[in-house]
Design a protein around this motif. Structure first.
Motif, mmCIF file in Angstrom:
data_model
loop_
_atom_site.group_PDB
_atom_site.id
_atom_site.type_symbol
_atom_site.label_atom_id
_atom_site.label_comp_id
_atom_site.label_asym_id
_atom_site.label_seq_id
_atom_site.Cartn_x
_atom_site.Cartn_y
_atom_site.Cartn_z
ATOM 1 N N ASP A 57 -6.906 6.487 0.286
ATOM 2 C CA ASP A 57 -7.879 5.632 1.153
ATOM 3 C C ASP A 57 -7.360 4.722 2.492
ATOM 4 O O ASP A 57 -7.613 4.953 3.298
ATOM 5 N N HIS A 58 -6.037 4.438 1.654
ATOM 6 C CA HIS A 58 -5.025 3.674 2.651
ATOM 7 C C HIS A 58 -4.477 4.702 3.785
ATOM 8 O O HIS A 58 -4.619 4.121 4.937
ATOM 9 N N ASP A 94 0.553 -1.023 -0.014
ATOM 10 C CA ASP A 94 -0.015 0.234 -0.399
ATOM 11 C C ASP A 94 1.072 1.304 -0.294
ATOM 12 O O ASP A 94 0.091 3.038 -0.312
ATOM 13 N N ASP A 151 -7.653 5.223 6.280
ATOM 14 C CA ASP A 151 -7.490 3.835 7.548
ATOM 15 C C ASP A 151 -7.108 4.096 8.337
ATOM 16 O O ASP A 151 -7.084 2.682 9.601
ATOM 17 N N LEU A 152 -4.975 4.973 8.279
ATOM 18 C CA LEU A 152 -4.350 4.626 9.719
ATOM 19 C C LEU A 152 -4.344 5.495 10.405
ATOM 20 O O LEU A 152 -4.474 6.712 11.344
ATOM 21 N N GLU A 153 -5.838 6.918 10.181
ATOM 22 C CA GLU A 153 -6.229 7.446 10.888
ATOM 23 C C GLU A 153 -6.463 7.524 12.170
ATOM 24 O O GLU A 153 -7.409 6.320 12.163
ATOM 25 N N ARG A 179 -6.249 5.294 -4.369
ATOM 26 C CA ARG A 179 -6.325 4.401 -3.321
ATOM 27 C C ARG A 179 -5.437 4.336 -2.753
ATOM 28 O O ARG A 179 -5.457 3.849 -1.121
#
Length: 225
Positions: A125-126, A76, A129-131, A122
Motif C-alpha cells: 500500500d505504501h 514504511d 502511494d508513491l506511484e 501495508r
C-alpha cells in the motif's frame, strides 16, 4: 550442498572465495562481520542467493525475514534490522518481499508467509502511494539515498523521479507479492498487484524505453527525461 569445478583454475578460485566470504557473513544472522554488524537486506539478499547454492541453509533466511518484519513499524520501508535507524530504502524493502517468496519456494513454509503478510500488505500500500497517478510508476523526490533507495553506490540518478531500475524492481516485486497472495489465498490482492505490475510494465516500455537506441532512460524527473 553445492560444488563447482571447471578446467579454469581462476573460476574455481572465484567460486571458493565466494563460498568462504559468504560463510564469514553467516553467524547468528546474515551480517557484515567487520563493520556495522547490521542486517542490511540488500546485502543479505545477495548473501542468501549464494548460501542457497553453496550451503542450502534456510534457517538464517527465516530469521532475517522475521527481523525485517519487526523493523517495519519504525518506517514504511526499512533497509536493515534489527534497528533500522530511520532509514527508508524502497529497494532493500522490496527485496524483503522477494526473499519471502524465495523462502517459500525453498521450504514450503506457509506459516512464514502468513505471519508477516499484514506487513507485506501495508508495504505494498505504501508503494502504491508513491506511484505517479498518470503512469503507475514509482515517482520519488530527489533527496538522500537513505530516504528513497540505494540501488548501488554510483546509481544516484536511479534513486529519484520515475527510475527505470527502481521500477523494474517494483514490477518484479508486484509479481512476487501476487504469488505470495495466492499462497495465502488472498485473491483480491493477487489480482490488484498483477494489474499494477502490468501497468508498470507498459509504462516502463512506453515512456522509458528508447527503441532506436535499444536501451532505457535512467529516469524521468519532473517531466524531463
Amino acid at each position: 550442498t553445492g560444488t563447482f569445478s571447471s578446467s579454469d583454475p581462476l573460476l574455481n578460485t572465484i567460486w571458493q572465495i565466494g563460498v568462504d566470504t559468504v560463510r564469514l557473513n553467516m553467524a547468528d544472522a546474515y551480517m557484515d562481520p567487520w563493520r556495522e554488524r547490521g542486517q542490511w537486506w540488500g546485502d543479505s539478499y545477495v548473501i542468501d542467493q549464494v548460501n542457497a547454492l553453496a550451503f542450502g541453509d534456510a534457517a538464517l533466511l527465516r530469521r532475517g525475514l522475521l527481523f525485517m518484519d519487526n523493523a517495519f513499524p519504525e518506517t514504511d520501508a526499512p533497509g536493515l534490522a534489527p534497528h533500522n535507524n530511520g532509514m527508508h530504502m524502497l529497494d532493500y524493502a522490496m527485496l524483503w518481499v522477494h526473499s519471502l517468496a524465495d523462502h517459500y519456494r525453498r521450504t514450503g513454509d506457509l506459516a512464514l508467509l502468513q505471519a508477516p503478510y499484514p506487513t507485506l500488505q501495508r508495504f505494498m500500500d505504501h508503494l502504491a502511494d508513491l506511484e505517479s497517478p498518470s503512469t503507475g510508476l514509482l515517482d520519488l523526490p530527489k533527496t538522500l539515498w537513505s530516504l528513497t533507495a540505494y540501488i548501488e553506490p554510483r546509481g544516484f540518478h536511479s534513486r529519484y523521479g520515475q527510475s527505470t531500475a527502481l521500477n523494474a524492481l517494483y514490477y518484479a516485486t508486484l509479481q512476487e507479492a501476487a504469488q505470495i497472495a495466492s499462497h495465502v489465498e488472498n485473491t483480491d490482492s493477487q489480482r490488484v498487484w498483477l494489474q499494477r505490475a502490468m501497468q508498470v510494465q507498459v509504462s516502463l516500455n512506453t515512456l522509458l524505453y528508447l527503441p532506436e537506441q535499444h536501451r532505457y532512460l535512467t529516469n524521468i524527473y519532473q517531466g524531463v527525461a
